[in-house]
Design an enzyme around this catalytic site. Structure first.
Site, PDB file in Angstrom:
ATOM      1  CD  GLU A  28      27.046  25.941  78.196  1.00  0.00           C
ATOM      2  OE1 GLU A  28      27.618  24.844  78.232  1.00  0.00           O
ATOM      3  OE2 GLU A  28      26.590  26.414  77.136  1.00  0.00           O
ATOM      4  CG  ASP A  85      24.023  26.437  74.225  1.00  0.00           C
ATOM      5  OD1 ASP A  85      24.434  25.535  74.979  1.00  0.00           O
ATOM      6  OD2 ASP A  85      24.459  26.621  73.071  1.00  0.00           O
ATOM      7  CG  HIS A 112      24.041  18.149  77.246  1.00  0.00           C
ATOM      8  ND1 HIS A 112      23.819  19.161  78.166  1.00  0.00           N
ATOM      9  CD2 HIS A 112      24.359  18.753  76.089  1.00  0.00           C
ATOM     10  CE1 HIS A 112      23.995  20.325  77.576  1.00  0.00           C
ATOM     11  NE2 HIS A 112      24.322  20.116  76.320  1.00  0.00           N
ATOM     12  CG  ASP A 113      27.930  19.882  76.684  1.00  0.00           C
ATOM     13  OD1 ASP A 113      27.475  19.250  75.710  1.00  0.00           O
ATOM     14  OD2 ASP A 113      27.664  21.075  76.915  1.00  0.00           O
ATOM     15  CG  ASP A 152      19.121  24.216  76.235  1.00  0.00           C
ATOM     16  OD1 ASP A 152      19.885  25.176  76.023  1.00  0.00           O
ATOM     17  OD2 ASP A 152      19.476  23.167  76.793  1.00  0.00           O
TER      18      ASP A 152
END
Ligand code: TEU
Length: 562
Positions: free
Chosen positions: A257, A201, A330-331, A99
């Site tokens: 993302e 991200d 994870h969100d 990440d």
């Protein structure tokens, strides 16, 4: 056929380190824990692992608030552990992407500390500062995603700094070439260690436009500036520069993302001739159950809009870009709980959802536990929450009286990010095989029933179905490269589409309801040229009766008559 690429043919598995496996018994997942589960992941058949952040962090946003981009948080191990992980991943023929969180740092990052210490400090311009408005308040009406204004006053210098998420996550100033140089150098060092790429991200938000004016205020009392920011074309310049300076000459996977990006933006981000990213996550499907109080409601994702959003992105990125396919991360709350059935049809609906996603064009991402049919958690007290977004929302809405305590807990059990973050369910024992001590967050009580231990040997398990889906992708290039064509777009119960490649057509029919349904296939699918490749039902009558069982998914291949 589009150009063949390994990353187009790959299935990615996302690991959220603190919830995956606790190797040292402190209640938090760690790198040695992950290493111990690599054989499980290799057996699943995935190609690439994406590791959510493992860098030193105060942990306010579970690692998405970083204080050192080039070290390992002691909770997870040390650099030697990381290098061992990488070597073990490669030894199994898998790849590892990490990440990259470079839209913001933690407010405790040494850069931000230096920036705050003195207006003249060289790191000052690594962040975004503005004078107060004439009344002393924030410079504009922008809001932060985790609540409140997007600006916090630094009293010492009487300037506000920008943060799109929380005050503990100050935005980096990508206009500064020195900052960009430092980031590219950091990326090169990770690549020289051997990592195979990056998940980036909120990369769509790194380039702040010059327009810092107010925007229309939503129910939150603030303007959400993300769409305006994502539309700023400078992001493309930075990504091309990143490609030249940090990524060139290597065969990597890059997935961005693309928060708040439009289809047009995403096409530009992933167009191979643009030299930016391989693929992007977009969120239009995830936002279909939103409402006035953001996601805090009990609405579900409606199927017809979901079908049209998916078709729009499937067709919109065809031949010019590439989709990163996901139902979970994870969100997000667990898709199985959002659109499937948590009861008697749990496994059937988990397999149906997986089929629907994995047979589309793009690289599928599996989020830990999805392959077991893990569900949302039933949160009964705010003390169980670990996610700052959910905790903040609980406080805000309950305090203002806008939402009652009971309703808010219900909404949180439906929508909170913490639903994805409960520890991985390895077995039925207390601690779920995740930890031998007290876990950092509660384990879903249903681990006694839903866990990784009993699934490999049970032929009809969700786990074995995911393996079958992955095998299908390997065996049939049409699954990767076929054109997506929507079918029966107006049908409110069945999500169906075909994929077309070189005289072959693949039909995918997914019954999103708990009822049996008649569903006519396109012409030519009910004869000897058509073959049922996969179904999630022990016996399917689809080929003979055009009838789908509850939550049935059927994948049928038709070869052109020669
Ligand atoms: O998420 C950014 C983002 O825009 C959303 O996924 C957002 O977190 C979600 O819609 C809120 O419900 C990334 C990370 O994936 C997330 O975990 C971080 O909190 C966020 O950036 C800030 O780094």
């Amino acid at each position: 056929m589009d150009e063949r690429k390994w990353w187009k043919e790959s299935v990615v598995y996302q690991i959220y380190p603190q919830s995956f496996c606790d190797g040292n018994g402190d209640g938090v997942g760690d790198i040695p824990g992950i290493i111990g589960k690599l054989d499980y992941l290799a057996a699943l058949g995935v190609d690439v692992l994406w590791l959510s952040p493992i860098y030193p962090s105060p942990g306010y946003d579970n690692g998405y608030d970083i204080i050192d981009y080039e070290a390992i948080d002691p909770r997870y191990g040390d650099m030697e552990d990381f290098e061992r992980l990488l070597a073990e991943v490669h030894a199994r023929g898998l790849r590892l992407i990490i990440d990259l969180v470079v839209n913001h740092t933690s407010s405790e990052h040494p850069w931000f500390k230096a920036a705050r210490s003195d207006k003249a400090d060289p790191k000052r311009d690594y962040y975004i500062w503005r004078e107060p408005a004439t009344d002393g308040g924030p410079p504009n009406n922008w809001g932060a995603l985790f609540g409140g204004p997007a600006w916090t006053l630094d009293e010492k210098s009487d300037r506000y700094y920008l943060h799109l998420f929380s005050p503990r996550q100050p935005e980096l100033n990508w206009k500064n070439p020195l900052l960009r140089r430092d980031i590219y150098a950091m990326m090169r060092r990770w690549l020289s260690k051997g990592v195979d790429g990056f998940r980036m991200d909120v990369i769509s938000l790194i380039a702040k436009p010059d327009d810092f004016s107010d925007g229309p205020v939503g129910r939150s009392g603030y303007f959400d500036p993300r769409e305006r920011i994502a539309a700023n074309p400078e992001v493309h310049e930075y990504l091309r520069e990143m490609r030249r300076e940090a990524l060139s000459g290597r065969d990597l996977m890059t997935v961005g993302e693309a928060s708040a990006s439009t289809l047009e933006d995403a096409r530009r981000l992933t167009d191979p001739s643009g030299d930016e990213l391989n693929m992007v996550f977009w969120f239009e499907h995830m936002d279909l159950d939103g409402g006035e109080t953001f996601k805090w409601n009990d609405r579900t994702i409606p199927l017809l809009p979901l079908k049209s959003v998916m078709a729009k992105w499937q067709q919109g990125l065809a031949h010019s870009g590439w989709n990163a396919l996901f139902w979970n991360n994870h969100d997000q709350p667990r898709m199985l709980s959002r659109l499937g059935d948590e009861g008697a049809e749990r496994e059937a609906s988990a397999k149906m959802l997986a089929t629907c996603l994995h047979m589309m064009q793009g690289s599928p991402f599996i989020y830990q536990g999805e392959e077991l049919g893990m569900t949302n958690m039933r949160f009964t007290s705010p003390d169980q929450l670990r996610d700052n977004e959910s905790r903040g929302a609980y406080r805000r809405y309950v305090k203002s009286g806008e939402i009652s305590k009971e309703d808010m807990l219900r909404y949180i059990s439906l929508k909170s990010r913490d639903n994805a973050r409960t520890p991985m369910q390895w077995n039925a024992a207390p601690g779920a095989g995740f930890t031998r001590s007290t876990p950092w967050m509660d384990i879903n009580p249903n681990h006694t029933e839903i866990n990784a231990e009993e699934q490999p040997a049970r032929e009809d398990s969700v786990l074995n179905f995911y393996k079958a889906l992955i095998r299908l992708r390997r065996a049939y290039p049409i699954v990767v490269y076929g054109d997506f064509v929507p079918y029966a777009q107006e049908d409110p119960n069945v999500f169906a589409y075909t994929r077309v490649l070189d005289g072959e057509t693949l039909l995918v029919c997914c019954n999103f309801t708990a009822r049996s349904l008649d569903f006519a296939p396109p012409a030519g699918f009910l004869n000897e040229n058509a073959k049922l490749l996969l179904t999630n039902r022990e016996t399917s009558v689809y080929m003979t009766e055009s009838r789908l069982a509850p939550y049935e998914a059927a994948v049928i291949l038709r070869k052109e008559r020669s």
